[in-house]
Design an enzyme around this catalytic site. Structure first.
Site, PDB file in Angstrom:
ATOM      1  N   SER A 125       0.401  -0.902  -0.287  1.00  0.00           N
ATOM      2  CA  SER A 125      -0.386  -0.075  -0.112  1.00  0.00           C
ATOM      3  C   SER A 125       0.861   1.227   0.165  1.00  0.00           C
ATOM      4  O   SER A 125       1.687   1.116   0.554  1.00  0.00           O
ATOM      5  CB  SER A 125      -0.765   0.084   1.159  1.00  0.00           C
ATOM      6  OG  SER A 125      -1.253  -1.151   1.261  1.00  0.00           O
TER       7      SER A 125
HETATM    8  N1  SAH Z   1      -1.236  -4.343   3.606  1.00  0.00           N
HETATM    9  C1  SAH Z   1      -0.634  -4.334   2.381  1.00  0.00           C
HETATM   10  C2  SAH Z   1      -1.627  -4.875   1.534  1.00  0.00           C
HETATM   11  C3  SAH Z   1      -0.752  -5.577   0.405  1.00  0.00           C
HETATM   12  S1  SAH Z   1      -3.005  -5.891  -0.861  1.00  0.00           S
HETATM   13  C4  SAH Z   1       1.056  -4.456   1.934  1.00  0.00           C
HETATM   14  O1  SAH Z   1       0.904  -2.699   2.023  1.00  0.00           O
HETATM   15  O2  SAH Z   1       1.787  -4.857   1.694  1.00  0.00           O
HETATM   16  C5  SAH Z   1      -4.076  -6.638  -0.489  1.00  0.00           C
HETATM   17  C6  SAH Z   1      -3.393  -8.295   0.575  1.00  0.00           C
HETATM   18  O3  SAH Z   1      -4.548  -8.344   0.827  1.00  0.00           O
HETATM   19  C7  SAH Z   1      -2.970  -8.794  -0.776  1.00  0.00           C
HETATM   20  O4  SAH Z   1      -1.981  -9.403  -0.431  1.00  0.00           O
HETATM   21  C8  SAH Z   1      -4.656 -10.001  -0.682  1.00  0.00           C
HETATM   22  O5  SAH Z   1      -3.697 -10.877  -1.966  1.00  0.00           O
HETATM   23  C9  SAH Z   1      -4.843  -9.707   0.162  1.00  0.00           C
HETATM   24  N2  SAH Z   1      -6.152 -10.298  -0.078  1.00  0.00           N
HETATM   25  C10 SAH Z   1      -7.247  -9.577  -0.445  1.00  0.00           C
HETATM   26  N3  SAH Z   1      -8.324 -10.837  -1.172  1.00  0.00           N
HETATM   27  C11 SAH Z   1      -7.732 -11.278   0.420  1.00  0.00           C
HETATM   28  C12 SAH Z   1      -8.863 -12.322   1.615  1.00  0.00           C
HETATM   29  N4  SAH Z   1     -10.213 -12.630   0.777  1.00  0.00           N
HETATM   30  N5  SAH Z   1      -7.970 -12.874   2.653  1.00  0.00           N
HETATM   31  C13 SAH Z   1      -7.199 -12.253   2.707  1.00  0.00           C
HETATM   32  N6  SAH Z   1      -6.189 -11.204   2.073  1.00  0.00           N
HETATM   33  C14 SAH Z   1      -6.658 -11.011   0.973  1.00  0.00           C
END
Ligand code: SAH
Length: 211
Positions: free
Chosen positions: A60
């Protein structure tokens, strides 16, 4: 490129963009974001942008992490927190520095494995990680004083609302892919008060898990 000056520039940028909570700004300054991305992208680690982390996902944007954290802790730092979407583990590290207990779920196994290694190497072994569909929350550990989701969908999963403690706060992007709003839900007994805030763009909140 990972110098104190570069980090300080990011902190100033976030302040200009309205982040006021000193606890959050201090954590943005002290958390090594360059360790949560590929080395080839490290020169962009302290830019205020989302960056690819593989598997079609992104770490993010720092402003988003700061804003969501600020909103989550505004009523008081939650003791037990559930994060949906561990991704790189960067937001997880920030939560771990603030909250006593952090539970984080990720549906893409290789991302979770990588995040685990990073968090361990930073001495954050206390964080509980689980390979699961965050739409189901983490029933065995509920209720949570705070819930933060880093992926967006048009509705807030009922399971997450049900796992929010009385007096707890949930922060999540809500909306369609091209138009989402950071949304805060405050629970008072059986009343859920919803507030729609900043326009944002997150990766989708998907169903099921990936090996
Ligand atoms: N805060 C993290 C954001 C990663 S992007 C960072 O800064 O690295 C969002 C993440 O949510 C992705 O890795 C994606 O795989 C995950 N995601 C999406 N839907 C999901 C779900 N139903 N359960 C768990 N993770 C999920």
């Amino acid at each position: 490129m990972t110098s104190a000056r570069t980090r300080e520039r990011l902190v100033s940028r976030l302040r200009e963009k309205g982040i006021e909570d000193v606890r959050v700004l201090d954590l943005i300054r002290s958390t090594p974001r360059h360790l949560f991305i590929e080395e080839a992208l490290a020169h962009q680690a302290y830019d205020d942008t989302a960056l690819p982390i593989g598997h079609g996902q992104t770490i993010s944007q720092p402003w988003v992490v700061a804003r969501m954290t600020e909103l989550l802790i505004a009523p008081g730092v939650p003791r037990r927190v559930l994060e949906v979407g561990t991704g790189s583990g960067y937001q997880t590290a920030i939560l771990a520095a603030l909250c006593e207990e952090v539970y984080s779920v990720e549906r893409i196994r290789p991302l979770q494995d990588q995040a685990r290694k990073r968090l361990m190497s930073l001495g954050m072994a206390r964080v509980q990680l689980r390979h699961a569909d965050g739409g189901m929350g983490w029933a065995a550990e509920a209720p949570f004083d705070g819930i933060l989701a880093a992926c967006g969908r048009p509705d807030i999963p009922q399971e997450l609302l049900a796992q929010l403690a009385d007096g707890g706060r949930l922060v999540m992007p809500v909306g369609e892919l091209d138009q989402q709003w950071l949304t805060v839900v405050d629970r008072e007994g059986d009343t859920f008060r919803t507030t729609r805030l900043d326009a944002v763009r997150f990766v989708p909140f998907q169903r099921g898990i990936l090996k």
